[in-house]
Design a protein around this motif. Structure first.
Motif, short mmCIF file in Angstrom:
data_model
loop_
_atom_site.label_atom_id
_atom_site.label_comp_id
_atom_site.label_asym_id
_atom_site.label_seq_id
_atom_site.Cartn_x
_atom_site.Cartn_y
_atom_site.Cartn_z
N VAL A 16 78.00 -34.23 108.24
CA VAL A 16 79.27 -33.58 108.57
C VAL A 16 80.36 -34.03 107.62
CG1 VAL A 16 81.03 -33.34 110.32
CG2 VAL A 16 78.63 -33.37 110.98
N ILE A 17 80.45 -35.34 107.47
CA ILE A 17 81.56 -35.87 106.68
C ILE A 17 81.29 -35.63 105.19
CG2 ILE A 17 82.90 -37.93 106.15
CD1 ILE A 17 81.77 -39.00 108.90
N GLY A 18 80.03 -35.74 104.82
CA GLY A 18 79.71 -35.58 103.41
C GLY A 18 80.19 -36.79 102.64
N LEU A 19 79.87 -36.80 101.37
CA LEU A 19 80.35 -37.91 100.57
C LEU A 19 81.76 -37.56 100.11
CD1 LEU A 19 77.05 -38.33 98.60
CD2 LEU A 19 77.93 -39.87 100.35
N ALA A 23 88.99 -35.19 95.18
CA ALA A 23 89.11 -33.75 95.05
C ALA A 23 88.88 -33.35 93.60
CB ALA A 23 90.49 -33.32 95.51
N ALA A 24 87.91 -32.44 93.43
CA ALA A 24 87.63 -31.99 92.09
C ALA A 24 88.36 -30.68 91.85
CB ALA A 24 86.13 -31.79 91.93
N ASN A 25 88.38 -30.26 90.62
CA ASN A 25 89.03 -28.99 90.29
C ASN A 25 88.02 -27.87 90.53
OD1 ASN A 25 91.12 -27.40 89.45
ND2 ASN A 25 90.44 -27.43 87.31
N GLU A 26 87.64 -27.71 91.81
CA GLU A 26 86.58 -26.76 92.14
C GLU A 26 86.98 -25.90 93.32
OE1 GLU A 26 83.27 -29.31 92.91
OE2 GLU A 26 82.56 -29.23 90.85
N GLN A 27 86.48 -24.69 93.31
CA GLN A 27 86.66 -23.78 94.45
C GLN A 27 85.27 -23.57 95.06
OE1 GLN A 27 89.91 -21.90 95.12
NE2 GLN A 27 88.87 -21.93 97.09
N TYR A 28 85.20 -23.72 96.40
CA TYR A 28 83.90 -23.77 97.05
C TYR A 28 83.58 -22.48 97.80
CZ TYR A 28 80.56 -25.29 100.62
OH TYR A 28 79.47 -25.40 101.46
N PHE A 29 82.32 -22.03 97.72
CA PHE A 29 81.87 -20.90 98.52
C PHE A 29 80.78 -21.35 99.49
CE2 PHE A 29 83.91 -18.66 95.08
CZ PHE A 29 84.49 -17.59 95.72
N TRP A 70 79.18 -24.13 95.32
CA TRP A 70 78.68 -23.53 96.56
C TRP A 70 77.58 -24.41 97.12
CZ3 TRP A 70 78.00 -21.86 91.65
CH2 TRP A 70 76.71 -21.94 91.13
N SER A 71 77.26 -24.22 98.38
CA SER A 71 76.06 -24.80 98.94
C SER A 71 75.53 -23.85 99.98
CB SER A 71 76.35 -26.18 99.54
OG SER A 71 77.11 -26.04 100.71
N GLU A 72 74.24 -23.95 100.24
CA GLU A 72 73.61 -22.99 101.13
C GLU A 72 73.24 -23.63 102.45
OE1 GLU A 72 70.63 -20.14 99.74
OE2 GLU A 72 70.91 -21.07 97.78
N CYS A 73 73.25 -22.82 103.49
CA CYS A 73 72.80 -23.25 104.80
C CYS A 73 71.96 -22.11 105.34
CB CYS A 73 74.01 -23.54 105.68
SG CYS A 73 73.62 -24.03 107.35
N GLU A 74 70.74 -22.37 105.67
CA GLU A 74 69.82 -21.29 106.07
C GLU A 74 70.10 -20.82 107.49
OE1 GLU A 74 67.20 -19.76 104.39
OE2 GLU A 74 66.92 -18.56 106.20
N THR A 75 70.30 -19.50 107.66
CA THR A 75 70.57 -18.99 109.01
C THR A 75 69.39 -18.24 109.60
OG1 THR A 75 71.36 -16.84 108.33
CG2 THR A 75 72.97 -18.62 108.35
N LYS A 91 84.79 -26.68 105.99
CA LYS A 91 85.76 -27.65 105.51
C LYS A 91 85.71 -27.87 104.00
CE LYS A 91 87.80 -29.77 109.15
NZ LYS A 91 87.44 -28.85 110.23
N GLY A 92 84.77 -27.20 103.33
CA GLY A 92 84.67 -27.38 101.90
C GLY A 92 83.63 -28.41 101.52
N LEU A 93 83.55 -28.70 100.23
CA LEU A 93 82.51 -29.61 99.75
C LEU A 93 83.13 -30.57 98.74
CD1 LEU A 93 79.31 -30.03 99.63
CD2 LEU A 93 79.45 -28.71 97.52
N ASN A 94 82.97 -31.83 98.98
CA ASN A 94 83.46 -32.86 98.06
C ASN A 94 84.90 -32.63 97.65
OD1 ASN A 94 80.88 -33.73 98.21
ND2 ASN A 94 80.27 -32.97 96.19
N GLY A 95 85.71 -32.20 98.59
CA GLY A 95 87.12 -32.00 98.27
C GLY A 95 87.45 -30.63 97.74
N ALA A 96 86.42 -29.81 97.46
CA ALA A 96 86.71 -28.44 97.00
C ALA A 96 86.90 -27.57 98.23
CB ALA A 96 85.55 -27.92 96.16
N PRO A 97 88.05 -26.87 98.35
CA PRO A 97 88.29 -26.07 99.55
C PRO A 97 87.48 -24.78 99.54
CG PRO A 97 90.10 -25.82 98.01
CD PRO A 97 89.17 -26.83 97.40
#
Lengths: 439, 355
Positions: A16-19, A23-29, A70-75, A91-97
């Motif tokens: 949940v918390i992730g590492l 915050a990187a200069n990234e936009q997350y999908f 991006w990261s995937e979650c299987e539905t 909530k985003g990934l590694n600080g990327a919103p």
């Protein structure tokens, strides 16, 4: 058990918390994808195209220097899993919103609709979803981009009108709609009836129970009615079975018109020769000739980074829908950056981008997607924007385009959509936004 | 040594009627409740509420409902999800047809409708038993969701057949946010669990167990079999109906008949079997296992670097791991996780001595 429980709790917390890197200069999908289960063909193609387009943008420096991640979650297309994935990834990934969610599932979209609004995260339901979410004053965070279900059937009726020699010739014609027995399948029945009253054609609605491999009696009914056209509102295995059964009862394939989820290679190939001549709508032609697809081939696939397990599916309908979806998402981010600065944006800012999407032929040409994506213009009140489709015919090997863009009768549909949205606002206690005041 | 039961004699009749006879258990329960009610709502985040705690509680209640029927009264059923669907749609329609009806009354009506249907499909239990009875409840599982899709009246003419929940308010408080929905679910489940725990120790519960263990003998000593069986179906149906309403309105906020398919019935059956037949706590342990374990596996896998394993493959691997775990649990503990607790207690009594 206690040890095991502690372990699982720790694992959950970690997930949940992730590492919490800086915050990187990234936009997350966040991708609620499905690559296993009964609808895997759609999921792998769509998310393959989407991811490949994001990689292609990254290979060219990202969006104004902001890299996409991006990261995937299987539905598995299961609603509960989709909700879990949504909550995990929002909530985003590694600080990327997170920029926007794209579940490509009506069920998951319905279940995360309220959550998206509360979390201020755009929910993109390209070519599907809840029709009345077109009205952005009631659904500020939901975007049925390009084509909502009502526009879809309206465009099909308009096309049939062209075929028979003008809309006034529709009077007295017989049209059968064969629909999947699910919420998705039933969604357009009401509006089809309204269109039947308007144009004076005779409409028969036939349901095929889920999953759709038993259609003998429906097609015998069709043979009895002898309709001028059959609209196929299918899904998954139902489509090839419909084409095969049609051949068995001797109904001409070129008078069957498939809707937006009956239009892929995966729908016709299993039907073999029975599918030859079958017509279906599309918002995006298949094929690999478009400059953007050539670019993806050069920078992503030939570089060995392609997402498709089967490279032969490059340029198919589902793959190109993914690319198209990628283009629209990235363009929304780009637009929002022009207003809010070239940095990773919040969901609320990206929503502004979606609401101001305006793609004309000039911009589409720059993107290398002229002819692949229809010109679009979204606004506060209109979250669909396009409402046009093209028609394609299966020649036994591939889809051939047989029409230009055919527009839905959006003026006719708008009051129906607004009434439905207003009812929703009343049920939920929502005060609609005043779109006249929005910039 | 710290789990000594010695010396805890009941000296008054009131003590004998206590839910938990041991002070250790009472304190442990009080501590758990204090955390669940006082700490979690403030500390938890949306993910914990919406993806873990609410589905866990709703499925626990469903498991409890089935456990009353199968674990205590011995009547096999595969229609649990259908009764959940009936409860969810009835609750929705009750609120639409009677504007101003509070949601909790709506949920109660949902439970009552599910109970009535459950009795209807339980009628064959008066003549048939075991696997044959499964067929009758399976009929409910096919008929009810089919009817809900087929007749648009149930979804109030909504174009797609998918309906969404009205806002949940209590005395002017809007509890539609995740923490509020968690609290509503928790309070509902706690109340019904308390009733169930009392019920299985009451005369009715004893009758159910007599019917389960040997119905001929039960009939001979004067227990009315039809009454006991049909009451089991009705009460189990009520619990499942309320669980369905929770599932639809507190968890997903939307109702779709497809979500209550046969797979859900099997899931509830697994909860009961893995948790422990004929045990109230077993329903919670089983639901924890069934809900939390796949989540833990999937979260662990999510921590792997992007593109390490294909996302679809990963899901299949998780399914294999989960299946293996179920088999392992059933081999090691065929009577369910609830009996682990019993065994732990007898060991704790002797601690630190071994045997």
């Amino acid at each position: 058990m206690t040890l095991r429980k502690t372990f699982s709790t720790a694992a959950l917390a970690l997930g949940v918390i992730g590492l919490n890197a800086q915050a990187a200069n990234e936009q997350y999908f966040p991708l609620q994808s499905y690559r296993v289960g009964p609808y895997a063909a759609g999921g792998t193609g769509f998310f393959g195209g989407f991811i490949d387009y994001l990689q292609y943008v990254n290979a060219h420096g990202g969006v104004n220097g902001v890299q996409l991640t991006w990261s995937e979650c299987e539905t598995e297309y299961v609603v509960e899993k989709g909700v879990e994935c949504y909550e995990r990834l929002k909530k985003g990934l590694n600080g990327a919103p997170a920029a926007a969610t794209n579940p490509l599932s009506v069920g998951i979209a319905y279940a995360t609709l309220d959550r998206s609004t509360a979390d201020k995260l755009p929910l993109i339901t390209i070519n599907h979803g809840r029709t009345d979410s077109t009205d952005g004053s009631v659904f500020p965070y939901v975007f049925p981009l390009q084509l909502n279900p009502y526009s879809e059937v309206s465009a099909i009726v308009n096309f049939i009108g062209q075929k028979v020699g003008g809309p006034d010739k529709l009077r007295g014609k017989k049209i059968v709609t064969l629909y999947h027995g699910s919420p998705y399948g039933k969604e357009t029945n009401e509006v089809l009836q309204k269109l039947a009253t308007k144009f004076g054609f005779e409409l028969t609605l036939l349901e095929v129970p889920h999953p759709g491999n038993e259609q003998q009696s429906q097609w015998l009914t069709i043979r009895k009615i002898k309709p001028d056209y059959v609209i196929l509102r299918g899904w998954g295995v139902m489509n090839p079975v419909a084409l095969k059964t049609a051949q068995k009862v001797g109904y001409p394939t070129d008078h069957i018109i498939g809707n937006i989820w009956s239009n892929s290679e995966e729908d016709v190939t299993p039907a073999g020769a029975a599918a030859k001549g079958y017509i279906a709508i599309t918002t995006h032609p298949s094929g690999t000739a478009f400059p953007v697809l050539q670019g993806i081939k050069k920078d992503v696939i030939d570089a060995g980074k392609g997402n498709l397990a089967d490279p032969k599916r490059f340029g198919t309908v589902y793959y190109n829908l993914g690319v198209e979806n990628g283009i629209l998402n990235v363009e929304a981010v780009r637009l929002a950056q022009a207003r809010f600065g070239n940095k990773p944006l919040t969901g609320e800012q990206v929503r502004w981008g979606f609401e101001h999407l305006a793609l004309d032929d000039k911009r589409l040409k720059e993107l290398g997607a002229l002819g692949l994506v229809q010109p679009l213009k979204l606004s506060c009140a209109d979250h669909e924007g396009g409402g046009a489709v093209r028609f394609q015919q299966w020649d036994g090997q591939q889809w051939k385009l047989i029409s230009d863009w055919v527009q839905a009768d959006r003026a006719f549909l708008r009051p129906i959509i607004e009434a439905s949205a207003l009812q929703y606002a009343k049920d939920k206690g929502i005060t609609p936004r005043n779109c006249a005041k929005e910039s | 040594m710290w789990f000594l039961e010695a010396g805890q004699f009941s000296t008054r009749a009131a003590h004998d009627r206590r839910l938990l006879p041991l002070w250790q258990e009472r304190w442990a329960l009080a501590a758990v409740l204090a955390v669940a009610l006082g700490v979690v709502p403030f500390w938890g985040n949306d993910y914990w509420f919406s993806a873990i705690l609410i589905p866990f509680l709703a499925l626990s209640l469903a498991g409890l409902g089935l456990n009353l029927l199968t674990g205590y009264a011995g009547q096999l059923s595969l229609g649990s999800a259908a009764f959940m669907a009936a409860g969810a749609f009835a609750a929705y329609n009750a609120q639409l047809c009677l504007p101003g009806l509070p949601w909790w009354l709506g949920w109660g009506i949902g439970g009552l409708v599910a109970a009535a249907l459950s009795v209807l499909f339980g009628l064959p239990s008066l003549r048939i038993k075991g696997f044959y009875l499964i067929v009758s409840t399976l009929a409910a599982q096919f008929l009810i969701p089919w009817a809900l899709v087929k007749f648009s009246w149930f979804s109030h003419g909504s174009a797609s057949g998918v309906i969404t929940a009205p806002p949940l308010t209590v005395a002017g408080w809007d509890l539609s946010h995740p923490a509020g929905r968690y609290l509503l679910t928790l309070v509902t489940v706690l109340g019904l669990t308390w009733v169930a725990h009392n019920m299985v120790r009451s005369e009715l519960g004893r009758q159910w167990m007599a019917v389960r263990d040997m119905d001929t003998a039960a009939a001979v000593i004067g227990i009315s079999l039809p009454r006991a069986k049909l009451l089991a179906f009705a009460i189990s149906g009520f619990y499942l109906g309320v669980a369905g309403a929770l599932w639809a309105f507190a968890y997903l906020v939307t109702v779709e008949p497809h979500g209550f398919d046969l797979a859900r019935s099997f899931q509830i059956l697994f909860i009961v079997i893995i948790g422990g037949l004929g045990s109230v706590a077993g329903a919670f342990l089983g639901a924890a296992f069934i809900v939390l374990f796949p989540l833990a596996l999937s979260n662990l896998a999510g921590a792997l670097p992007n593109g390490w394993i294909d996302a679809g493959q990963l899901e299949n691997l998780q399914k294999m791991a989960f299946g293996a775990l179920i088999i392992l649990v059933l081999i090691r503990e065929p009577e369910g996780l609830a009996s682990l607790w019993q065994r732990w207690r007898s060991r704790a009594r002797r601690w630190p001595l071994r045997h």
